[in-house]
Design an enzyme around this catalytic site. Structure first.
Site, PDB file in Angstrom:
ATOM      1  N   HIS A 103     -79.333  54.929  35.839  1.00 45.69           N
ATOM      2  CA  HIS A 103     -79.077  55.275  37.235  1.00 45.69           C
ATOM      3  C   HIS A 103     -77.901  56.233  37.296  1.00 45.69           C
ATOM      4  O   HIS A 103     -77.210  56.463  36.307  1.00 45.69           O
ATOM      5  CB  HIS A 103     -78.843  54.035  38.109  1.00 45.69           C
ATOM      6  CG  HIS A 103     -77.626  53.237  37.746  1.00 45.69           C
ATOM      7  ND1 HIS A 103     -77.331  52.027  38.320  1.00 45.69           N
ATOM      8  CD2 HIS A 103     -76.608  53.463  36.862  1.00 45.69           C
ATOM      9  CE1 HIS A 103     -76.206  51.554  37.822  1.00 45.69           C
ATOM     10  NE2 HIS A 103     -75.751  52.405  36.938  1.00 45.69           N
ATOM     11  N   SER A 125     -77.110  51.462  32.349  1.00 42.86           N
ATOM     12  CA  SER A 125     -76.028  52.324  32.806  1.00 42.86           C
ATOM     13  C   SER A 125     -75.279  52.918  31.609  1.00 42.86           C
ATOM     14  O   SER A 125     -75.864  53.662  30.831  1.00 42.86           O
ATOM     15  CB  SER A 125     -75.112  51.525  33.737  1.00 42.86           C
ATOM     16  OG  SER A 125     -74.198  52.365  34.405  1.00 42.86           O
TER      17      SER A 125
END
Length: 203
Positions: free
Chosen positions: A125, A100
Site C-alpha cells: 500500500h 508494507s
C-alpha cells in the site's frame, strides 16, 4: 564441582531471553530474522547484524527472514539501504506476513534470491501518516508524504519490473498477494516448498 541449588536460583545474573539465544545461533549461520513491526530498535539491530556478517565475510550470502506487518519508513529504509550497500548477496524469505515495509524489504533482496513460503501473505500500500498542526506544518508533512510515496513507487518498480504507474494504481488501497501472486508480480523469484531450496550462508 557441580553448581548448587542456590547458584541456579541466583537473581543477580541476568538471563538471556530464549529469543536472543535463538537469534545468536541463527546469526552464526548467517541468518537474520525480522519477526516484528519495524521500529528504530529492531532496525538498528538488523543493520548491525548485516554489517557484522558482511565484515566477517564479504562474499558469502546473508539470509534475511521476514515476518513483519511493516512499520517506520525511516527505520525500514535504514535496513533497505544497508542491504544495497554491503557487497554480499542478501537472500530474503517471506514467512507469515510481509506487509508494507516488510513487503519493501522482501522485494529488495538480491534478484534471483527472493523467496516466500507457500502461505505467506504479502501486502502493498502507499505510505500514510497523521497530519496536523498549523497550515505550514501540514504543508511540510504533506510534502514529506509525497516524497516518500514517490520513493516507494520508484524502489518497488526497480525491484519488480512493474511500471510506476501500475504500482501507483495497485497501491492506492491495501493490495494483498498470495505467494504465487507475489511471484507473478515480481516481488519474489520463487515459492519455497522445502528447506533445501535455500540455505544460510552458501553463495
Amino acid at each position: 564441582m557441580p553448581p548448587t541449588h542456590n547458584e541456579f536460583m541466583r537473581t543477580d545474573v541476568p538471563m538471556q531471553p530464549m529469543y536472543e539465544q535463538t537469534a545468536q545461533r541463527l546469526l552464526r549461520q548467517r541468518i537474520v530474522f525480522l519477526g516484528q513491526q519495524v521500529d528504530d530498535e529492531i532496525a538498528n539491530r538488523i543493520v548491525g547484524e548485516l554489517l557484522l556478517l558482511s565484515a566477517e565475510d564479504r562474499e558469502r550470502d546473508i539470509t534475511l527472514y521476514i515476518n513483519s506487518p511493516g512499520g517506520s519508513v525511516t527505520a525500514g529504509m535504514a535496513i533497505y539501504d544497508v542491504m544495497q550497500y554491503i557487497p554480499n548477496d542478501v537472500r530474503t524469505v517471506g514467512i507469515g506476513l510481509a506487509a508494507s515495509m516488510g513487503q519493501m524489504l522482501l522485494c529488495a533482496g538480491t534478484r534471483g534470491k527472493r523467496y516466500a513460503l507457500p502461505h505467506t501473505r504479502i501486502m502493498m500500500h502507499q505510505p500514510s501518516g497523521g497530519i496536523g498542526g498549523t497550515a505550514s506544518d501540514i504543508r511540510i508533512l504533506a510534502d514529506q508524504l509525497l516524497y516518500v510515496k514517490k520513493m516507494f513507487l520508484e524502489r518497488i518498480s526497480l525491484h519488480t519490473g512493474q511500471p510506476v504507474e501500475q504500482i501507483e494504481k495497485d497501491a492506492d488501497r491495501d493490495r494483498w498477494f498470495t505467494a504465487q501472486e507475489a511471484l507473478e508480480y515480481g516481488f519474489i523469484d520463487e515459492v519455497l516448498t522445502n528447506t533445501p531450496d535455500v540455505t544460510g550462508g552458501r553463495s
